[in-house]
Design an enzyme around this catalytic site. Structure first.
Site, PDB file in Angstrom:
ATOM      1  N   SER A  92       0.821  -1.216   0.000  1.00  0.00           N
ATOM      2  CA  SER A  92       0.000   0.000   0.000  1.00  0.00           C
ATOM      3  C   SER A  92       0.854   1.265   0.000  1.00  0.00           C
ATOM      4  O   SER A  92       1.998   1.249   0.429  1.00  0.00           O
ATOM      5  CB  SER A  92      -0.882   0.057   1.252  1.00  0.00           C
ATOM      6  OG  SER A  92      -1.619  -1.112   1.402  1.00  0.00           O
TER       7      SER A  92
HETATM    8  N1  SAH Z   1       0.026  -4.987   3.924  1.00  0.00           N
HETATM    9  C1  SAH Z   1       0.844  -5.496   2.862  1.00  0.00           C
HETATM   10  C2  SAH Z   1       0.235  -5.453   1.501  1.00  0.00           C
HETATM   11  C3  SAH Z   1      -1.082  -5.988   1.371  1.00  0.00           C
HETATM   12  S1  SAH Z   1      -1.509  -6.669  -0.186  1.00  0.00           S
HETATM   13  C4  SAH Z   1       2.156  -4.774   2.765  1.00  0.00           C
HETATM   14  O1  SAH Z   1       2.400  -3.868   3.576  1.00  0.00           O
HETATM   15  O2  SAH Z   1       2.933  -5.125   1.899  1.00  0.00           O
HETATM   16  C5  SAH Z   1      -2.732  -7.741   0.490  1.00  0.00           C
HETATM   17  C6  SAH Z   1      -2.183  -8.985   1.114  1.00  0.00           C
HETATM   18  O3  SAH Z   1      -3.292  -9.704   1.655  1.00  0.00           O
HETATM   19  C7  SAH Z   1      -1.537  -9.913   0.093  1.00  0.00           C
HETATM   20  O4  SAH Z   1      -0.288 -10.326   0.541  1.00  0.00           O
HETATM   21  C8  SAH Z   1      -2.531 -11.069   0.002  1.00  0.00           C
HETATM   22  O5  SAH Z   1      -1.923 -12.299  -0.294  1.00  0.00           O
HETATM   23  C9  SAH Z   1      -3.118 -11.060   1.393  1.00  0.00           C
HETATM   24  N2  SAH Z   1      -4.403 -11.757   1.511  1.00  0.00           N
HETATM   25  C10 SAH Z   1      -5.463 -11.712   0.659  1.00  0.00           C
HETATM   26  N3  SAH Z   1      -6.458 -12.491   1.120  1.00  0.00           N
HETATM   27  C11 SAH Z   1      -6.017 -13.037   2.283  1.00  0.00           C
HETATM   28  C12 SAH Z   1      -6.576 -13.948   3.230  1.00  0.00           C
HETATM   29  N4  SAH Z   1      -7.811 -14.448   3.069  1.00  0.00           N
HETATM   30  N5  SAH Z   1      -5.846 -14.298   4.289  1.00  0.00           N
HETATM   31  C13 SAH Z   1      -4.589 -13.798   4.477  1.00  0.00           C
HETATM   32  N6  SAH Z   1      -4.008 -12.946   3.623  1.00  0.00           N
HETATM   33  C14 SAH Z   1      -4.709 -12.556   2.553  1.00  0.00           C
END
Ligand code: SAH
Length: 223
Positions: free
Chosen positions: A72
């Site tokens: 993000s």
């Molecule tokens: N906060 C992260 C970026 C988020 S991108 C950073 O600082 O880099 C969103 C993330 O959520 C991704 O890594 C994706 O794989 C994860 N995600 C999506 N659905 C999910 C779920 N059901 N359980 C756990 N992680 C999930």
């Protein structure tokens, strides 16, 4: 110093001066929590992205981290952390969506303990190793579908979700302590950042601002 040490310390477009400019910008955008600003100042964001993107790490922009996921933009990381802290100091915090681990690193510097859940195994492994490198030790990781939270260590004083479901998963609400705060992007085509505060059996919802996140998906995967 060898290349690795220089790279870690940051030179040119990843230098401390470039980082200070990001802080000024976050302040201009309304971020006021000093703990959050200080955590962002200290954290080398360029270590959380591919080396080819490092020169853009201190722009206020989202960046790709592989596996169709994105880190993000710093403003959003700051805003979500600030909202989470709105009620005072936090002990146990669950994070869903570790991704690169950047948001995890910011969170870990402003709360006591972080329980971070990620569904994509290689992303989680990489995040673990970066956090170890920068000496952040109050985080535990779980490879699982975060739709189900992490009941073993709940209830949590706060929960931060960094991927967007169509609706707030019930299990996350259930794992929120009384007085606890949930910050989560919600929606499919149009998304809004939501703050939910638990008061006994009631959940007070507040819509904060429009956002764009990758979707919260189902099931954990190994590659
Ligand atoms: N906060 C992260 C970026 C988020 S991108 C950073 O600082 O880099 C969103 C993330 O959520 C991704 O890594 C994706 O794989 C994860 N995600 C999506 N659905 C999910 C779920 N059901 N359980 C756990 N992680 C999930």
């Amino acid at each position: 110093m060898g290349h690795d040490d220089l790279y870690r310390a940051g030179i040119g477009m990843t230098s401390q001066r470039t980082r200070e400019r990001l802080l000024e910008r976050l302040f201009e955008e309304g971020i006021r929590n000093l703990h959050v600003l200080e955590a962002i100042r200290r954290t080398p964001r360029h270590l959380f992205v591919d080396e080819a993107l490092a020169h853009r790490a201190y722009e206020d922009t989202a960046l790709p981290i592989g596996h169709n996921q994105t880190l993000s933009q710093p403003y959003i990381v700051a805003r979500m952390t600030e909202l989470l802290l709105g009620g005072g100091p936090l002990d146990k915090v669950m994070e869903v969506g570790t991704g690169s681990g950047y948001q995890t690193a910011i969170l870990a510097q402003v709360v006591e303990r972080v329980f971070s859940v990620e569904r994509i195994y290689p992303l989680q492994e990489r995040a673990k190793s970066v956090l170890r490198d920068i000496n952040i030790r109050n985080v535990v990781f779980r490879h699982a579908d975060g739709n189900w939270g992490w009941p073993q260590y709940g209830p949590y004083d706060a929960i931060l979700v960094t991927a967007a479901p169509a609706e707030i998963p019930r299990e996350l609400l259930a794992q929120l302590a009384d007085g606890g705060r949930l910050v989560i992007p919600v929606g499919e085509h149009e998304q809004h950042l939501m703050l939910v505060v638990r008061q006994g059996d009631e959940f007070i919802h507040q819509q904060v601002e429009p956002v764009r996140f990758v979707p919260l998906l189902a099931g954990a995967i190994h590659s």
